[in-house]
Design a protein around this motif. Structure first.
Motif, mmCIF file in Angstrom:
data_model
loop_
_atom_site.group_PDB
_atom_site.id
_atom_site.type_symbol
_atom_site.label_atom_id
_atom_site.label_comp_id
_atom_site.label_asym_id
_atom_site.label_seq_id
_atom_site.Cartn_x
_atom_site.Cartn_y
_atom_site.Cartn_z
ATOM 1 N N PRO A 168 14.960 4.722 -24.634
ATOM 2 C CA PRO A 168 14.902 3.501 -25.465
ATOM 3 C C PRO A 168 15.279 2.264 -24.653
ATOM 4 O O PRO A 168 16.110 2.328 -23.749
ATOM 5 C CB PRO A 168 15.938 3.771 -26.567
ATOM 6 C CG PRO A 168 16.059 5.272 -26.605
ATOM 7 C CD PRO A 168 15.877 5.732 -25.190
ATOM 8 N N ALA A 169 14.660 1.155 -24.977
ATOM 9 C CA ALA A 169 14.889 -0.086 -24.231
ATOM 10 C C ALA A 169 16.358 -0.462 -24.183
ATOM 11 O O ALA A 169 16.863 -0.939 -23.159
ATOM 12 C CB ALA A 169 14.073 -1.217 -24.856
ATOM 13 N N GLU A 170 17.076 -0.225 -25.287
ATOM 14 C CA GLU A 170 18.490 -0.621 -25.326
ATOM 15 C C GLU A 170 19.373 0.258 -24.445
ATOM 16 O O GLU A 170 20.537 -0.084 -24.199
ATOM 17 C CB GLU A 170 19.005 -0.592 -26.767
ATOM 18 C CG GLU A 170 18.969 0.767 -27.447
ATOM 19 C CD GLU A 170 17.653 1.061 -28.144
ATOM 20 O OE1 GLU A 170 17.617 1.992 -28.971
ATOM 21 O OE2 GLU A 170 16.656 0.350 -27.853
ATOM 22 N N GLU A 171 18.851 1.378 -23.970
ATOM 23 C CA GLU A 171 19.631 2.258 -23.101
ATOM 24 C C GLU A 171 19.304 2.063 -21.616
ATOM 25 O O GLU A 171 19.863 2.752 -20.764
ATOM 26 C CB GLU A 171 19.386 3.717 -23.496
ATOM 27 C CG GLU A 171 19.898 4.062 -24.890
ATOM 28 C CD GLU A 171 19.657 5.508 -25.259
ATOM 29 O OE1 GLU A 171 19.361 6.311 -24.342
ATOM 30 O OE2 GLU A 171 19.749 5.845 -26.452
ATOM 31 N N ARG A 172 18.437 1.142 -21.332
ATOM 32 C CA ARG A 172 18.072 0.893 -19.931
ATOM 33 C C ARG A 172 19.062 -0.101 -19.318
ATOM 34 O O ARG A 172 19.320 -1.162 -19.886
ATOM 35 C CB ARG A 172 16.641 0.372 -19.848
ATOM 36 C CG ARG A 172 15.634 1.377 -20.398
ATOM 37 C CD ARG A 172 14.216 0.883 -20.340
ATOM 38 N NE ARG A 172 13.322 1.839 -20.992
ATOM 39 C CZ ARG A 172 12.010 1.701 -21.060
ATOM 40 N NH1 ARG A 172 11.427 0.633 -20.507
ATOM 41 N NH2 ARG A 172 11.273 2.610 -21.672
ATOM 42 N N ARG B 186 21.124 -2.913 -17.158
ATOM 43 C CA ARG B 186 20.924 -4.206 -16.511
ATOM 44 C C ARG B 186 21.450 -4.065 -15.082
ATOM 45 O O ARG B 186 22.602 -3.707 -14.864
ATOM 46 C CB ARG B 186 21.672 -5.299 -17.270
ATOM 47 C CG ARG B 186 21.186 -5.472 -18.709
ATOM 48 C CD ARG B 186 22.048 -6.456 -19.478
ATOM 49 N NE ARG B 186 21.961 -7.810 -18.928
ATOM 50 C CZ ARG B 186 22.892 -8.377 -18.172
ATOM 51 N NH1 ARG B 186 24.015 -7.707 -17.881
ATOM 52 N NH2 ARG B 186 22.741 -9.593 -17.699
ATOM 53 N N VAL C 34 16.506 -3.268 -16.005
ATOM 54 C CA VAL C 34 16.398 -4.696 -16.301
ATOM 55 C C VAL C 34 17.039 -5.473 -15.156
ATOM 56 O O VAL C 34 18.259 -5.417 -14.959
ATOM 57 C CB VAL C 34 17.104 -5.040 -17.627
ATOM 58 C CG1 VAL C 34 16.994 -6.539 -17.907
ATOM 59 C CG2 VAL C 34 16.504 -4.236 -18.772
ATOM 60 N N ASP D 219 25.281 -3.881 -15.473
ATOM 61 C CA ASP D 219 25.782 -2.533 -15.749
ATOM 62 C C ASP D 219 25.845 -1.692 -14.485
ATOM 63 O O ASP D 219 26.646 -0.757 -14.391
ATOM 64 C CB ASP D 219 24.876 -1.817 -16.754
ATOM 65 C CG ASP D 219 24.748 -2.567 -18.060
ATOM 66 O OD1 ASP D 219 25.772 -3.010 -18.571
ATOM 67 O OD2 ASP D 219 23.611 -2.704 -18.550
ATOM 68 N N TYR E 178 19.971 7.145 -14.576
ATOM 69 C CA TYR E 178 19.889 7.834 -15.854
ATOM 70 C C TYR E 178 20.439 9.255 -15.840
ATOM 71 O O TYR E 178 20.657 9.841 -16.901
ATOM 72 C CB TYR E 178 18.419 7.899 -16.320
ATOM 73 C CG TYR E 178 17.763 6.559 -16.466
ATOM 74 C CD1 TYR E 178 18.187 5.651 -17.432
ATOM 75 C CD2 TYR E 178 16.711 6.187 -15.637
ATOM 76 C CE1 TYR E 178 17.571 4.416 -17.568
ATOM 77 C CE2 TYR E 178 16.081 4.957 -15.767
ATOM 78 C CZ TYR E 178 16.517 4.080 -16.730
ATOM 79 O OH TYR E 178 15.908 2.853 -16.871
#
Length: 337
Positions: free
Chosen positions: A171-175, A177, A206, A229, A290
């Protein structure tokens, strides 16, 4: 790329800039205009490589075929810090010059100028990471090495597809920065869309650096404001220093222990240079950011890649240098385009 018949054991090759260049049907000595081209010629046809843009270091040569380790260095014609001149090009006695990387009017103009001054055909090949399979096939056609190119392109196709499929499930929110740090102080970076950071884009990270088109210096204050991150670097010296440097201690990535230094022998896995060496780097980077893959899997894939692309059989000591156990430090090396 299009190739047309041409008399006298030659052919007309349409390069990535749309230039129609008459080249030998089967070149014998090929000179790279920059480091990405040197990597590509080496993996496709090491016997045709006329020389390096930069002599391999002592830490790099064990990861290269013995027959190319002592080839002369002629400097670079293209990219930042060009050091070769027309005399050096003529001294190499090539029958073809190849540049791989960004393709624009500046590089096309350089190719036309060098070709006019030397009489040596000069072609440009797109070096975008996503275009790696076509890059290999295109140069394979130019060098009369289509079979070898097809084998390497199949690996590139599989790697790009495999990584893309894995990223699509996140999911995009778990990628994360990510800040991409270059140089011993980590204050050089590149924005999204630059050839330097295509690996970040490919794994769905990101890039916190925005704006601009190429490498740029940034301030510690900018990085603190971005508060990434994770920090990814190609410089092990910086990765080691960042852990204790007070300038970096306030950044979330450093506090969380998420500073990742890519392997770099004999060529950088993410950059330095930005060529097909980045294919193995994609698998490493996806694993670093990841997880989800075992270290044994990455070691096995590294052995496969080095045998297929570099013609080198890695033993456990070599693998340990590239992918050291936790707490150990990999060896630094590499040079960009």
């Amino acid at each position: 790329m299009l190739v047309a018949a041409c008399p006298a054991a030659a052919k007309v090759f349409t390069d990535a800039a749309g230039r129609r260049v008459e080249i030998p049907d089967a070149p014998k000595r090929v000179l790279p205009a920059g480091p990405p081209a040197a990597v590509l010629i080496y993996v496709l046809a090491p016997d045709l490589l006329a020389g390096w843009t930069r002599a391999p270091g002592a830490d790099e040569t064990p990861f290269l075929r013995p027959e190319v380790r002592d080839l002369p260095a002629y400097g670079r014609l293209a990219g930042r810090g060009g050091t070769a001149n027309i005399e050096a090009v003529l001294a190499a006695k090539p029958d073809l010059i190849v540049d791989v990387g960004s393709v624009d009017a500046t590089y096309a103009s350089l190719a036309d100028r060098v070709q006019a001054q030397t009489g040596i055909p000069y072609i440009l090949i797109d070096g975008a990471l996503a275009a790696s399979p076509d890059t290999l096939r295109s140069l394979g056609l130019a060098l009369n090495r289509e079979t070898r190119a097809a084998e390497l392109a199949a690996y590139a196709d599989d790697t790009l597809a495999s990584v893309a499929e894995g990223v699509a499930r996140i999911p995009a929110e778990e990628r994360p920065r990510v800040y991409y740090a270059r140089g011993p102080d980590g204050l050089e970076t590149a924005p999204k869309g630059s050839i330097t950071v295509e690996s970040l884009d490919a794994v769905g990270a990101v890039n916190v650096a925005e704006g601009g088109t190429g490498l740029a210096r940034v301030s510690p204050e900018q990085i603190l404001g971005w508060n990434p991150d994770a920090v990814v670097t190609i410089d092990q010296r910086f990765a080691t220093r960042a852990k204790t440097d007070p300038i970096w201690s306030g950044i979330k990535a450093v506090r969380d222990g998420r500073v990742y230094a890519a392997p770099s022998l004999p060529f950088g896995w993410l950059d330095a240079p930005p060529a097909v060496n980045r294919l193995i780097g994609l698998r490493w980077l996806a694993s670093a950011l990841y997880g989800g893959g075992s270290s044994d899997d990455l070691r096995a894939e590294t052995k496969r890649f080095y045998a297929l692309f570099y013609g080198v059989a890695l033993g456990e000591p070599e693998l340990d240098r590239l992918l050291p156990p936790a707490g150990a430090v990999p060896s630094p090396a590499g040079a960009g385009r």
